[in-house]
Design an enzyme around this catalytic site. Structure first.
Site, PDB file in Angstrom:
ATOM      1  N   HIS A 122       0.835  -1.205   0.000  1.00 34.80           N
ATOM      2  CA  HIS A 122       0.000   0.000   0.000  1.00 34.80           C
ATOM      3  C   HIS A 122       0.873   1.261   0.000  1.00 34.80           C
ATOM      4  O   HIS A 122       0.667   2.176  -0.794  1.00 34.80           O
ATOM      5  CB  HIS A 122      -0.923  -0.022   1.225  1.00 34.80           C
ATOM      6  CG  HIS A 122      -1.712   1.228   1.428  1.00 34.80           C
ATOM      7  ND1 HIS A 122      -3.038   1.350   1.061  1.00 34.80           N
ATOM      8  CD2 HIS A 122      -1.363   2.434   1.959  1.00 34.80           C
ATOM      9  CE1 HIS A 122      -3.456   2.573   1.354  1.00 34.80           C
ATOM     10  NE2 HIS A 122      -2.463   3.248   1.903  1.00 34.80           N
ATOM     11  N   GLU A 123       1.864   1.286   0.887  1.00 39.25           N
ATOM     12  CA  GLU A 123       2.723   2.475   0.989  1.00 39.25           C
ATOM     13  C   GLU A 123       3.536   2.685  -0.282  1.00 39.25           C
ATOM     14  O   GLU A 123       3.669   3.812  -0.766  1.00 39.25           O
ATOM     15  CB  GLU A 123       3.655   2.361   2.205  1.00 39.25           C
ATOM     16  CG  GLU A 123       2.940   2.291   3.555  1.00 39.25           C
ATOM     17  CD  GLU A 123       1.996   3.460   3.800  1.00 39.25           C
ATOM     18  OE1 GLU A 123       2.272   4.576   3.305  1.00 39.25           O
ATOM     19  OE2 GLU A 123       0.975   3.248   4.471  1.00 39.25           O
ATOM     20  N   HIS A 126       1.604   4.326  -3.127  1.00 43.32           N
ATOM     21  CA  HIS A 126       1.519   5.797  -3.085  1.00 43.32           C
ATOM     22  C   HIS A 126       2.708   6.407  -3.833  1.00 43.32           C
ATOM     23  O   HIS A 126       2.564   7.405  -4.538  1.00 43.32           O
ATOM     24  CB  HIS A 126       1.545   6.312  -1.640  1.00 43.32           C
ATOM     25  CG  HIS A 126       0.228   6.239  -0.932  1.00 43.32           C
ATOM     26  ND1 HIS A 126      -0.933   6.751  -1.459  1.00 43.32           N
ATOM     27  CD2 HIS A 126      -0.100   5.740   0.292  1.00 43.32           C
ATOM     28  CE1 HIS A 126      -1.931   6.560  -0.585  1.00 43.32           C
ATOM     29  NE2 HIS A 126      -1.446   5.940   0.478  1.00 43.32           N
ATOM     30  N   GLU A 193      -6.141   6.696  -1.717  1.00 39.65           N
ATOM     31  CA  GLU A 193      -6.081   5.580  -0.765  1.00 39.65           C
ATOM     32  C   GLU A 193      -6.649   4.297  -1.380  1.00 39.65           C
ATOM     33  O   GLU A 193      -6.078   3.214  -1.218  1.00 39.65           O
ATOM     34  CB  GLU A 193      -6.842   5.930   0.521  1.00 39.65           C
ATOM     35  CG  GLU A 193      -6.183   7.023   1.360  1.00 39.65           C
ATOM     36  CD  GLU A 193      -4.772   6.682   1.797  1.00 39.65           C
ATOM     37  OE1 GLU A 193      -4.417   5.477   1.851  1.00 39.65           O
ATOM     38  OE2 GLU A 193      -3.996   7.600   2.059  1.00 39.65           O
TER      39      GLU A 193
END
Ligand SMILES: [Zn+2]
Length: 272
Positions: A122-123, A126, A193
Site C-alpha cells: 500500500h505504501e 503511493h 487511498e
C-alpha cells in the site's frame, strides 16, 4: 539563553534550507520525479539520523526481505531503502522515490509477514503511483509556513498538530522537520487511498504473498487503532467495511497475479 540560541540556529538552518529549496525546486508547478526524490532523500537522511533503529534481527530481516520483494514486484527503478524504527507507533510510510520506514509498534498488530507485505504494498503504491506529486508542489510553495511552524513547535517542545504522523517529528531537527512536515502533513485523497489499496494488493500478490490476507489485516488494524489517532493508511480511508469489500472484489485479479508469482510464501512467517 540556550533555548534562544537553539531557536536562532534553527531559524538560520531553516533559511538556508528554504533558500536551497527555492533554488532546486520549481515553485508552484509540478516538480519532476528527480526533484521530488532528491528532497525526499534529504528528509529521509534526517529521519534516519534522528531515529532509534530497531536491533531486532528477526524483524529487521523480515522487513528487508518484504521490502525487496515488493520493490521488485512494483517494477519501479527507485533507489529503494527501508528502515525499521524502534517506536510504539503503529505506522509505516514510503516517501516519493522509495525511501521507506516501518515502526516496530505495527509489527505485533500485523501478526503475519503477508500482512506486512500488504501494508508495504500500500505504501509503495503511493510512491509508484505518484500520489504526492501535485500536493508536494503545493506543500513546497507553502513551505515557509511549514518550516516556521515546525521550528516554533520544536523549540517549544511540542507539536501543533495532533495527528499521529506529526508525533514522529518531535525528535527531528528544525530543517528536517520543516521538510518532513510538508511531506507527512500531506493527506492523500480518498481516491488515492483506494488506488493504493488496489495496487498494494497486486504488489503483495506478485511478491508471492497470499493477497486474501489484505482484507484480514485491516480488521486487525481497525481493532488496534481504537481510540488512537489513525496511522497514515487509515487516516482518510473509507470505512473498514467498504475497504474490505473493495479488496475482496479485486481479489480474483490479485489471485491471478499470485498464481503467476515466481515463488509463493503464503502468509509468510508469523510475527510474534
Ligand atoms: Zn495510504
Amino acid at each position: 539563553m540556550k533555548t534562544q540560541l537553539r531557536l536562532f540556529t534553527l531559524i538560520l538552518t531553516l533559511v538556508s534550507v528554504l533558500s536551497s529549496g527555492c533554488a532546486s525546486l520549481p515553485i508552484g508547478k509540478e516538480p519532476s520525479d528527480a526533484e521530488i526524490n532528491a528532497e525526499a532523500a534529504k528528509a529521509y537522511a534526517e529521519v534516519k539520523a534522528k531515529s532509534k533503529l530497531s536491533t531486532n534481527a528477526e524483524w529487521n530481516a523480515m522487513v528487508q526481505r518484504v521490502a525487496n520483494r515488493i520493490a521488485a514486484s512494483s517494477g519501479e527503478k527507485f533507489n529503494w531503502e527501508t528502515i525499521l524504527i524502534e517506536s510504539p507507533e503503529v505506522n509505516a510510510w514510503c516517501m516519493p522515490g522509495g525511501k521507506m520506514a516501518v515502526y516496530t509498534g505495527i509489527m505485533p498488530v500485523l501478526k503475519t509477514e503477508a500482512a506486512l507485505a500488504a501494508v508495504m504494498g500500500h505504501e509503495v503504491a503511493h510512491a509508484t503511483r505518484r500520489h504526492g506529486k501535485q500536493r508536494y508542489a503545493r506543500a513546497i510553495k507553502e513551505s515557509l509556513a511549514g518550516l516556521v511552524i515546525g521550528a516554533g513547535a520544536i523549540a517549544a517542545g511540542q507539536l501543533l498538530c495532533k495527528d499521529a504522523t506529526c508525533k514522529t517529528l518531535t525528535g527531528l531537527g528544525g530543517a528536517a522537520a520543516g521538510l518532513a512536515v510538508t511531506f507527512f502533513s500531506r493527506k492523500f485523497s480518498r481516491d488515492d487511498e483506494t488506488d493504493a489499496d488496489k495496487f498494494g494488493q497486486i504488489y503483495m500478490a506478485k511478491a508471492g504473498y497470499d493477497p486474501s490476507e489484505a482484507g484480514r489485516l485491516w480488521d486487525r488494524m481497525a481493532a488496534a487503532s481504537g481510540g488512537q489517532a489513525p496511522p497514515e493508511f487509515l487516516s482518510t480511508h473509507p470505512s473498514n467495511t467498504t475497504r474490505k469489500s473493495a479488496l475482496n472484489s479485486w481479489l480474483p485479479e490479485a489471485q491471478a497475479a499470485y498464481q503467476q508469482a515466481p515463488a509463493k510464501y503464503g502468509l509468510g512467517a508469523p510475527i510474534k
